[in-house]
Scaffold this motif. Structure first.
Motif, mmCIF file in Angstrom:
data_model
loop_
_atom_site.group_PDB
_atom_site.id
_atom_site.type_symbol
_atom_site.label_atom_id
_atom_site.label_comp_id
_atom_site.label_asym_id
_atom_site.label_seq_id
_atom_site.Cartn_x
_atom_site.Cartn_y
_atom_site.Cartn_z
ATOM 1 N N TRP A 40 0.807 -1.203 0.073
ATOM 2 C CA TRP A 40 -0.265 0.071 0.023
ATOM 3 C C TRP A 40 1.001 1.316 -0.050
ATOM 4 O O TRP A 40 0.483 2.202 -0.610
ATOM 5 C CB TRP A 40 -0.871 0.067 1.138
ATOM 6 N N LYS A 41 2.045 1.111 0.823
ATOM 7 C CA LYS A 41 2.900 2.389 0.731
ATOM 8 C C LYS A 41 3.471 2.317 -0.841
ATOM 9 O O LYS A 41 3.685 3.723 -1.379
ATOM 10 C CB LYS A 41 4.284 2.174 1.573
ATOM 11 N N PHE A 42 3.778 1.272 -1.267
ATOM 12 C CA PHE A 42 4.260 1.254 -2.674
ATOM 13 C C PHE A 42 3.359 1.858 -3.655
ATOM 14 O O PHE A 42 3.528 2.685 -4.587
ATOM 15 C CB PHE A 42 4.869 -0.309 -3.109
ATOM 16 N N SER A 43 2.059 1.471 -3.604
ATOM 17 C CA SER A 43 1.305 1.826 -4.480
ATOM 18 C C SER A 43 0.691 3.343 -4.260
ATOM 19 O O SER A 43 0.594 3.954 -5.114
ATOM 20 C CB SER A 43 -0.156 1.082 -3.959
ATOM 21 N N SER A 44 0.754 3.801 -3.097
ATOM 22 C CA SER A 44 0.564 5.355 -3.011
ATOM 23 C C SER A 44 1.529 6.031 -3.579
ATOM 24 O O SER A 44 1.462 7.039 -4.452
ATOM 25 C CB SER A 44 0.520 5.515 -1.505
ATOM 26 N N LEU A 45 2.833 5.716 -3.443
ATOM 27 C CA LEU A 45 4.066 6.376 -4.002
ATOM 28 C C LEU A 45 3.892 6.168 -5.595
ATOM 29 O O LEU A 45 4.120 7.316 -6.259
ATOM 30 C CB LEU A 45 5.155 5.759 -3.570
ATOM 31 N N ILE A 46 3.807 5.205 -6.146
ATOM 32 C CA ILE A 46 3.588 4.948 -7.568
ATOM 33 C C ILE A 46 2.486 5.810 -8.113
ATOM 34 O O ILE A 46 2.528 6.384 -9.071
ATOM 35 C CB ILE A 46 3.550 3.440 -7.857
ATOM 36 N N VAL A 105 9.568 0.092 -9.582
ATOM 37 C CA VAL A 105 8.755 -1.189 -9.790
ATOM 38 C C VAL A 105 9.670 -2.199 -10.156
ATOM 39 O O VAL A 105 9.265 -3.253 -9.564
ATOM 40 C CB VAL A 105 7.825 -0.787 -11.009
ATOM 41 N N SER A 106 10.542 -1.952 -10.881
ATOM 42 C CA SER A 106 11.569 -3.216 -10.970
ATOM 43 C C SER A 106 12.180 -3.908 -10.038
ATOM 44 O O SER A 106 12.274 -5.133 -9.525
ATOM 45 C CB SER A 106 12.868 -3.018 -12.043
ATOM 46 N N LYS A 107 12.643 -3.011 -9.018
ATOM 47 C CA LYS A 107 13.138 -3.428 -7.719
ATOM 48 C C LYS A 107 12.476 -4.239 -6.783
ATOM 49 O O LYS A 107 12.526 -5.047 -6.317
ATOM 50 C CB LYS A 107 13.888 -2.276 -7.014
ATOM 51 N N VAL A 108 11.235 -3.555 -6.600
ATOM 52 C CA VAL A 108 10.139 -4.334 -5.945
ATOM 53 C C VAL A 108 9.435 -5.507 -6.767
ATOM 54 O O VAL A 108 9.341 -6.396 -5.852
ATOM 55 C CB VAL A 108 8.882 -3.257 -5.556
ATOM 56 N N MET A 114 11.607 -13.105 -6.101
ATOM 57 C CA MET A 114 12.392 -13.962 -5.288
ATOM 58 C C MET A 114 11.676 -14.641 -4.257
ATOM 59 O O MET A 114 11.787 -15.804 -4.144
ATOM 60 C CB MET A 114 13.397 -12.989 -4.735
ATOM 61 N N ASP A 115 10.611 -13.917 -3.652
ATOM 62 C CA ASP A 115 9.653 -14.420 -2.623
ATOM 63 C C ASP A 115 8.614 -15.580 -3.264
ATOM 64 O O ASP A 115 8.746 -16.568 -2.635
ATOM 65 C CB ASP A 115 8.861 -13.540 -2.160
ATOM 66 N N LEU A 116 8.477 -15.259 -4.675
ATOM 67 C CA LEU A 116 7.704 -16.316 -4.972
ATOM 68 C C LEU A 116 8.340 -17.587 -5.447
ATOM 69 O O LEU A 116 7.932 -18.742 -5.139
ATOM 70 C CB LEU A 116 7.001 -15.630 -6.478
ATOM 71 N N SER A 156 7.951 -6.724 -13.113
ATOM 72 C CA SER A 156 8.881 -5.808 -13.087
ATOM 73 C C SER A 156 8.446 -4.370 -14.072
ATOM 74 O O SER A 156 8.956 -3.543 -13.941
ATOM 75 C CB SER A 156 10.184 -6.462 -13.803
ATOM 76 N N SER A 157 7.857 -4.749 -15.031
ATOM 77 C CA SER A 157 7.664 -3.680 -16.267
ATOM 78 C C SER A 157 6.303 -3.696 -16.908
ATOM 79 O O SER A 157 5.666 -2.396 -16.675
ATOM 80 C CB SER A 157 8.508 -3.814 -17.233
#
Length: 604
Positions: A40-46, A105-108, A114-116, A156-157
């Motif tokens: 959610w933090k990521f989504s708000s930033l993007i 976005v690519s970094k996240v 990796m987690d998947l 990633s993209s």
């Protein structure tokens, strides 16, 4: 897991109650979004970045229209500098924001992938042997690598591209309707056709990608089989035969790829054609309105710029749809694995198995790997704790199957297996397997050092413990003879070692574990007579007060067993000590006479 981390397999089961349908692209996107850390933090930033990007993209056509309609007719030379500076500044900010957006976005996305992959690997390790019996190694490797990599492209993209383009498309369309609804309607009349074509092509593209990925799995299977069996291939001079088989798999993959490329090659030009039809409509209708005095030239130029902003998402989507559909096909294959539940697992109230003190019992056990071919039938046997029990009999009598059931690689279809009176299905798998050490004829060694392979029996073992276990297995001397000693590399599956050396390293690994129960499945089959004698001598000392199960065809290795069980057709045919079975003149005596014909006359 720590930190409140929820494995991907749990999230799949919590979000999807049933296997997703082939059209569940939004399900896939939602699943991948759920893998994003601090989503959610990521989504708000993007979202903030995308809104700022949209404002900047809106500003450039506005400045262009202002220049044409105001600055040029009124000859405002001073304003040209400010307009040029504004457009250049907006372009620089757009470049920086697009870079920052793409990088974040690519970094996240990399972290989510990796987690998947970690979660998928963990899940596969929890699956039972029946799953691995049914699934080819190469195909599983393809799903864990190639299919996950395809999702990496998406998150990633492409996911960012889809979201950004959707926001841009809606915002521009609404703004254009507000500015001039007539010209906007003319501009948008081709878009329903685009959406329909995208839907039709999307389904076909995904089906074609599914075929591509399936054929890629077949290639992985072929490679895994041929490379691991290269010694056999070359010894039988079957290189040409294997090359033909690989060429067939490769040709199938090529055909599937060509079909996929044909669909993608058709899709892009059709979308471009519809885009150009929209461009023609705007130019013709707009020029007519300018000549009628209804529109200004600046408005038409601005609308053409807005048309580019509208068509760019559609054009991008025609490219992204291939990645999305390819990812959807990969997601289906991944989900098939992640939704597979092990048939062998702990009960909710599973208890810890105490150290074995009394006995192991098989009570009326029936088992078959394939229901049409029974392996064990009404098997009843008892193995006393602290004693050596030998299992002998013809090939296919069920000797190795007994140990497979004891370890709970499989569960019997009928009957129970008990340890000190506890049904092994009521205790945890870890507590059962932690008490067992296994050495089989088919030795599995990992590509690494000798130390790495021995310490696998006890990951926190000290150097002294490793050395003592190697000495007990009569492996220390040949290990020290290598230039790097215990740090010598053994190659894939121990290719740099002899058969006897591999066996002794495996025995050292089992001894280091110091298990309550040791299973030796033809463990000395690859040793010469001298090495076999030395290992038998070491085992006779180290297996005191431990339960030992020995499977052997060579009866010389089981003569000192406390109990010998002769199996035939999945049942106990006879049992006793070596001397008792010889005097009974039964099946054991027949096997003995076949292996030691020179002793037959002396015994009789």
């Amino acid at each position: 897991m720590s930190g409140g981390h929820i494995p991907f397999s749990h999230k799949v089961r919590s979000v999807i109650n049933a296997k997703p349908s082939k059209g569940s692209i939004w399900t896939m996107l939602r699943q991948m979004f759920n893998r994003v850390p601090s989503k959610w933090k990521f989504s708000s930033l993007i979202l903030c970045i995308m809104l700022f990007i949209s404002l900047l993209e809106f500003s450039i056509p506005q400045l262009t229209q202002y220049t044409i309609d105001k600055i040029i007719p009124e000859k405002k030379y001073d304003s040209l500098i400010w307009v040029g500076t504004g457009i250049l500044g907006a372009a620089i900010l757009l470049a920086l924001l697009n870079y920052f957006n793409s990088y974040i976005v690519s970094k996240v996305g990399q972290k989510a992938i990796m987690d998947l992959r970690n979660s998928m690997y963990e899940h596969i390790q929890r699956l039972d042997m029946k799953f691995f019996d049914k699934n080819r190694t190469g195909d599983l490797m393809s799903r864990l690598t190639n299919d996950v990599n395809l999702l990496q492209q998406l998150i990633s993209s492409s996911m960012l591209q889809v979201v950004t383009d959707t926001v841009t498309f809606v915002a521009v369309a609404v703004y254009m309707l507000f500015i001039n609804w007539k010209l906007t309607i003319v501009l948008l009349f081709t878009f329903p056709f685009m959406f329909y074509i995208t839907r039709v092509f999307g389904k076909r593209i995904r089906m074609s990608f599914r075929s591509v990925q399936s054929s890629a799995g077949d290639i992985s299977n072929q490679l895994q089989d041929s490379i691991s069996g290269m010694r056999l291939i070359q010894s039988f001079t079957n290189e040409e035969f294997e090359s033909i088989r690989f060429a067939e798999r490769n040709h199938e993959n090529m055909v599937a790829n060509i079909k996929s490329v044909r669909l993608r090659s058709m899709f892009g030009p059709v979308i471009d054609l519809l885009n150009n039809i929209g461009l023609v409509a705007v130019i013709v209708f707009g020029a007519w309105q300018v000549m009628e005095g209804a529109f200004t030239v600046g408005l038409i130029v601005a609308f053409l710029a807005y048309l580019r902003l509208l068509q760019s998402p559609v054009r991008n989507f025609s490219r992204v749809i291939s990645i999305v559909q390819q990812s959807a096909a990969a997601f289906e294959r991944i989900t098939e694995i992640m939704e597979t539940q092990p048939e062998i697992s702990d009960k909710g109230n599973a208890i810890e198995l105490p150290s074995i003190k009394k006995q192991i019992e098989f009570q009326s056990v029936d088992f078959a790997y394939d229901e049409s071919v029974p392996v064990l039938s009404n098997l009843n046997l008892t193995m006393k704790a602290g004693q050596i029990t030998a299992l002998v009999g013809s090939s296919g009598a069920g000797k190795s199957t007994i140990t497979n059931l004891l370890i709970r690689f499989y569960d019997p279809q009928q009957g129970t297996i008990k340890m000190d009176g506890l049904d092994i299905r009521d205790v945890s798998l870890k507590s059962i397997r932690s008490q067992m050490g296994i050495v089989s004829q088919d030795i599995i060694l990992f590509n690494g050092s000798i130390r790495d392979n021995i310490v696998y029996g006890k990951l926190d073992a000290t150097d002294d413990e490793i050395t003592e276990s190697a000495k007990a297995a009569n492996a220390h001397d040949f290990i020290k003879a290598f230039p790097n000693g215990y740090d010598s590399q053994i190659g894939e599956r121990g290719v740099k070692l002899s058969g006897g050396q591999k066996q002794r390293i495996a025995i050292a690994r089992a001894l280091l574990k110091n298990p309550q129960i040791i299973i030796l499945d033809e463990a000395t089959a690859a040793l010469d007579t001298e090495s076999e004698h030395l290992i038998q001598e070491a085992l006779s000392r180290l297996l005191v007060n431990r339960t030992s199960i020995v499977i052997a065809h060579r009866l010389s290795t089981v003569q000192n067993a406390d109990q010998i069980i002769v199996l035939e057709k999945g049942s106990v045919h006879e049992k006793g000590t070596h001397e008792q079975l010889l005097t009974s003149n039964g099946r054991y005596r027949q096997l003995h006479d076949l292996q030691f014909p020179q002793l037959k006359a002396a015994i009789t």
